[in-house]
Design a protein around this motif. Structure first.
Motif, PDB file in Angstrom:
ATOM      1  N   TRP A 339       0.922  -1.233  -0.119  1.00 24.24           N
ATOM      2  CA  TRP A 339       0.004   0.023   0.179  1.00 24.24           C
ATOM      3  C   TRP A 339       0.830   1.205   0.065  1.00 24.24           C
ATOM      4  O   TRP A 339       0.836   2.090  -0.929  1.00 24.24           O
ATOM      5  CB  TRP A 339      -0.908  -0.156   1.138  1.00 24.24           C
ATOM      6  CG  TRP A 339      -2.093   1.147   1.236  1.00 24.24           C
ATOM      7  CD1 TRP A 339      -2.064   1.939   2.327  1.00 24.24           C
ATOM      8  CD2 TRP A 339      -2.876   1.706   0.056  1.00 24.24           C
ATOM      9  NE1 TRP A 339      -2.948   2.999   1.919  1.00 24.24           N
ATOM     10  CE2 TRP A 339      -3.357   2.863   0.745  1.00 24.24           C
ATOM     11  CE3 TRP A 339      -3.253   1.198  -1.011  1.00 24.24           C
ATOM     12  CZ2 TRP A 339      -4.410   3.516  -0.122  1.00 24.24           C
ATOM     13  CZ3 TRP A 339      -4.098   1.745  -1.953  1.00 24.24           C
ATOM     14  CH2 TRP A 339      -4.555   2.870  -1.399  1.00 24.24           C
ATOM     15  N   ASP A 369      -1.868  -4.867  -2.179  1.00 24.33           N
ATOM     16  CA  ASP A 369      -2.841  -4.322  -1.446  1.00 24.33           C
ATOM     17  C   ASP A 369      -4.032  -3.927  -2.522  1.00 24.33           C
ATOM     18  O   ASP A 369      -3.921  -4.306  -3.400  1.00 24.33           O
ATOM     19  CB  ASP A 369      -2.313  -3.061  -0.510  1.00 24.33           C
ATOM     20  CG  ASP A 369      -3.254  -2.817   0.530  1.00 24.33           C
ATOM     21  OD1 ASP A 369      -4.435  -2.119   0.568  1.00 24.33           O
ATOM     22  OD2 ASP A 369      -2.973  -3.256   1.768  1.00 24.33           O
ATOM     23  N   ASP A 370      -4.877  -2.918  -2.097  1.00 20.64           N
ATOM     24  CA  ASP A 370      -5.956  -2.470  -3.027  1.00 20.64           C
ATOM     25  C   ASP A 370      -5.416  -2.123  -4.376  1.00 20.64           C
ATOM     26  O   ASP A 370      -4.324  -1.652  -4.482  1.00 20.64           O
ATOM     27  CB  ASP A 370      -6.378  -1.213  -2.399  1.00 20.64           C
ATOM     28  CG  ASP A 370      -7.733  -0.853  -2.888  1.00 20.64           C
ATOM     29  OD1 ASP A 370      -8.146  -1.434  -3.871  1.00 20.64           O
ATOM     30  OD2 ASP A 370      -8.419   0.315  -2.530  1.00 20.64           O
TER      31      ASP A 370
HETATM   32  C1  GLA Z   1      -7.622   1.435   4.195  1.00 20.12           C
HETATM   33  C2  GLA Z   1      -6.538   0.227   4.759  1.00 20.12           C
HETATM   34  C3  GLA Z   1      -5.147   0.628   4.099  1.00 20.12           C
HETATM   35  C4  GLA Z   1      -5.332   0.221   2.575  1.00 20.12           C
HETATM   36  C5  GLA Z   1      -6.644   0.863   2.023  1.00 20.12           C
HETATM   37  C6  GLA Z   1      -6.597   0.415   0.376  1.00 20.12           C
HETATM   38  O1  GLA Z   1      -7.342   2.595   4.345  1.00 20.12           O
HETATM   39  O2  GLA Z   1      -6.354   0.623   6.254  1.00 20.12           O
HETATM   40  O3  GLA Z   1      -4.124  -0.312   4.907  1.00 20.12           O
HETATM   41  O4  GLA Z   1      -5.365  -1.021   2.592  1.00 20.12           O
HETATM   42  O5  GLA Z   1      -7.681   0.858   2.679  1.00 20.12           O
HETATM   43  O6  GLA Z   1      -7.530   1.373  -0.233  1.00 20.12           O
END
Ligand code: GLA
Length: 740
Positions: A339, A369-370
């Protein structure tokens, strides 16, 4: 179970629950009311003498009390207080009958004792076999409405833990609406108490707060659909003056991830009542004849030796009898998460590059991650479409995972299943699956809406789409995120009591739907490790820990802010449950620059990992990372299973923050200190250690210097002078064995 854990003296209606160091006692009295007598140090005999009776104005008397004006539920300590028979305090139960009256009269109806710990259908709960735990069920009933209440008590003698939960059945002929259905109540006789709670916000969770309990009531809770960043569903009632090392304190941890309310009330007679349960504001749970509602579990513990011992009891209980570790052959991985390294801007190659670099450093897993699925290049689209974006990655997920495993790393994936973007195929196909109130525009948060997990078909869709992803590649880990608070609660499905805007009922079923989804995944993938997350620690509760034995503690990765966040978290939750990573500097949330060593020392007080791009590190930093990982792996048993001590309160002390881990046998300790302020011509800071053997001598493993345990714990140890801000110092002590 050994030596009478649960004792029932039928003749006197006395129920006594014993743990190793505590006793909990209650009594079904001559009128059939279940009174709370005692929760304190272990004792024999009856505490009934503690209850006093007096003729008190405007505190009414139940009809059966006859001419006795000294008997009033307005003054008596009770196990499960209810509205209707003259208790005007905040009660655990408020039930509305078919005729609109809000009145219940709960009387004792029987009990059962069972070996082992009870479980709750569809809800998380502590588990324990016959040799670890025993269950007491006490039945109460309201003969006029047919409402039957079963109070469940789980007793873990070795853990010094008692759990409570409640089952509420409408055994009558008419519908009943539950307007409040708390899970636990603790009534204390007069005394001066403080309430310790943990408040916060996104990226600054679980700030410690201690206030005196005064007349009136004080409550914390959540109206956000989840347990929330704002208030933790873990609270402590402490006697005035109780501190880390001494004094009485009682803790309550709610094993539930939805809305809650914890309330402390000091009544007109100076008695304090502590309540914990599902948020009752806007709660109206319809119970048709024959239906049952289950109130989630509360974990209770009592310590006569201050807050540190109370925390240790919760830590052990959660670690050993609540969390369920997956069937892995290796210990939990030290991971690197993409992230803060790449945000949405990556390809498969980016992830492989991170993996290759990380493998050189001793990292065990890379987590993508995302941004790897659907049409998701920013946070405005794609949620709900759990289909790999092969165009963006430049390969299939299977190929990517293979390359990562070739580097010698495991592979983890971020998901946020409970959400949907309006710009997604899922939303275009099933707009009614998101919470929206007909005729109103929904509230957006991070551009996303919340899926109605109270609906079976939504949970089925999520299960199937996640399985398709998990089956397409070797994936050892998922990070399960949830990035907004819930609004616009309206379930469009009439089959499950839907077509309804009754938020309490729908949100309760939402949480059950979430738990069902997690349980189905756990069953199908027993080796999969799931990390919980909700914008960091927005759903850090004992309920989630049953499914996700670790939780990303905060989106704030600044080591100095993390000291406070982790300090607050440590009161109710074990270090092993706290996801904590070293990130780049200047820190992305605060802009602060903290040395790499200090970032490592802080992140090690948790489930250790990294959140940066290793390619951006200098050679020295990489060397430091290699050292940190080696050290963490060596120290992991001490850190994760040892006794955690808060040596300073970073909310009050500004010079330095310190904490330590001490092995159960007191032979080994790791002390971590971080300096917070620097001064010219500084005075020396002394840190007083805890949990060592007074009579023993301890040796510094690095320098060989020896220190008497008693002196370390009373006078303390001087922190070496270190130049510059935010320096870290660690001290590893081992007990000098006689003859060595
Ligand atoms: C949230 C999580 C982060 C990351 C983002 C991705 O904020 O806490 O660690 O994974 O989403 O969009």
């Amino acid at each position: 179970m050994t030596d009478m854990t649960i004792c029932c003296d039928e003749q006197n209606g006395l129920f006594t629950l014993h743990t190793k160091f505590t006793t909990y006692q209650m009594k079904a009295d001559r009128l059939g009311y279940l009174l709370h007598l005692y929760y304190g140090p272990r004792m024999e005999g009856s505490a009934e003498y503690l209850i006093t009776y007096a003729d008190r104005g405007f505190s009414g008397n139940p009809y059966e009390a006859g001419g006795d004006r000294t008997y009033s539920l307005d003054a008596l300590p009770q196990e499960y207080p209810f509205r209707g028979e003259g208790d005007y305090r905040s009660t655990a139960l408020i039930a509305e009958n078919a005729d609109g009256s809000v009145s219940t009269d709960l009387r004792y109806a029987g009990y059962h004792i069972r070996e082992g710990k009870y479980s709750l259908p569809g809800l998380p709960a502590m588990y324990g076999q016959a040799e670890e735990a025993e269950t007491l069920e006490i039945d109460l009933e309201d003969t006029a409405s047919g409402l039957q209440i079963t109070l469940l008590y789980g007793v873990f003698p070795e853990l010094d833990i008692i759990t409570r939960a409640v089952r509420i059945k409408n055994a009558g002929q008419q519908p009943i609406v539950l307007r409040k259905a708390g899970s636990a109540c603790l009534d204390c006789v007069p005394g001066e108490y403080d309430l310790i709670t943990f408040h916060g916000r996104h990226a600054m969770e679980r700030n410690w707060q201690r206030i005196g309990v005064e007349h009136g009531s004080y409550s914390v809770g959540s109206r956000r659909g989840t347990s929330s960043h704002q208030y933790s569903p873990f609270v402590i009632l402490a006697r005035h003056g109780a501190d880390e090392d001494a004094g009485e304190c009682w803790g309550m941890s709610f094993v539930y991830s939805g809305e809650f309310r914890a309330e402390a009330e000091k009544d007109q007679y100076g008695q304090t009542r502590l309540l914990m349960g599902i948020q009752d504001e806007a709660f109206a749970y319809p119970l048709a004849p024959g239906e049952t509602f289950t109130g989630p579990e509360v974990i209770l513990s009592y310590s006569a030796e201050g807050l540190a011992a109370l925390s240790h009891r919760f830590h052990r209980a959660i670690r050993e009898n609540l969390c369920r570790e997956p069937e892995r052959e290796t210990p939990r991985p030290v991971l690197i998460n993409s992230w803060e390294a790449a945000y949405f801007d990556f390809t498969g190659e980016t992830i492989c590059n991170i993996a290759e670099e990380a493998a050189q450093l001793g990292v065990d897993m890379v987590v993508m991650d995302d941004g790897w699925f659907g049409n998701r290049s920013s946070d405005s689209s794609g949620l709900g479409d759990w289909v790999v974006n092969e165009k963006k990655l430049g390969c299939t997920l299977g190929e990517l995972s293979e390359k990562i495993h070739e580097c010698g790393l495991e592979f983890g994936l971020w998901v946020e299943p409970e959400m949907v973007s309006e710009d997604s195929d899922l939303y275009r196909e099933h707009p009614d699956w998101a919470y929206r109130i007909p005729g109103r525009k929904p509230v957006r948060s991070r551009f996303q809406l919340v899926l109605d997990l109270s609906r079976r078909e939504v949970v089925d869709y999520l299960f199937e789409s996640l399985c398709r992803v998990l089956d397409s590649a070797q994936i050892e880990y998922i990070k399960w995120d949830m990035n907004r608070s819930i609004t616009d609660v309206y379930s469009a499905n009439s089959a499950q009591g839907g077509g309804t805007a009754n938020p309490g009922a729908v949100l309760y079923r939402y949480v059950l739907g979430l738990y069902d989804l997690l349980e189905r995944l756990r069953t199908r993938y027993p080796k999969l490790l799931i990390e919980g997350c909700s914008g960091g620690g927005g759903r850090f509760d004992a309920g989630m820990l049953y499914y996700t034995p670790l939780i990303w503690c905060s989106d704030n990765t600044d080591a100095i802010e993390r000291i406070r966040i982790q300090h607050g978290t440590s009161f109710g939750f074990p270090v092993s449950s706290v996801g904590s990573h070293v990130s780049a500097v200047p820190n992305h949330q605060t802009g602060r620059i903290v040395p790499m060593k200090t970032r490592g020392v802080v992140a090690m007080a948790g489930n250790f990992g990294y959140e940066l791009n290793p390619a951006d590190m200098t050679r020295e930093e990489k060397e430091e990372v290699r050292r940190q990982i080696r050290e963490f792996k060596e120290l992991r048993p001490l850190i994760h299973e040892g006794l955690y001590y808060r040596l300073t309160n970073p909310f009050e002390e500004r010079e330095a923050a310190a904490w330590s881990f001490v092995s159960e046998d007191r032979r080994e300790a790791l002390v971590s200190v971080v300096t917070l302020e620097t001064h010219g011509n500084p005075t020396t800071a002394y840190i007083r250690l805890k949990g060592l053997e007074k009579e023993a001598v301890y040796r510094d493993r690095e320098s060989g210097a020896c220190y008497p345990g008693a002196a370390l714990m009373t006078a303390g140890i001087p922190v070496p002078a270190m130049s510059g801000e935010y320096q870290a110092w660690q001290l590893r002590l081992e007990k000098v064995e006689s003859g060595s």
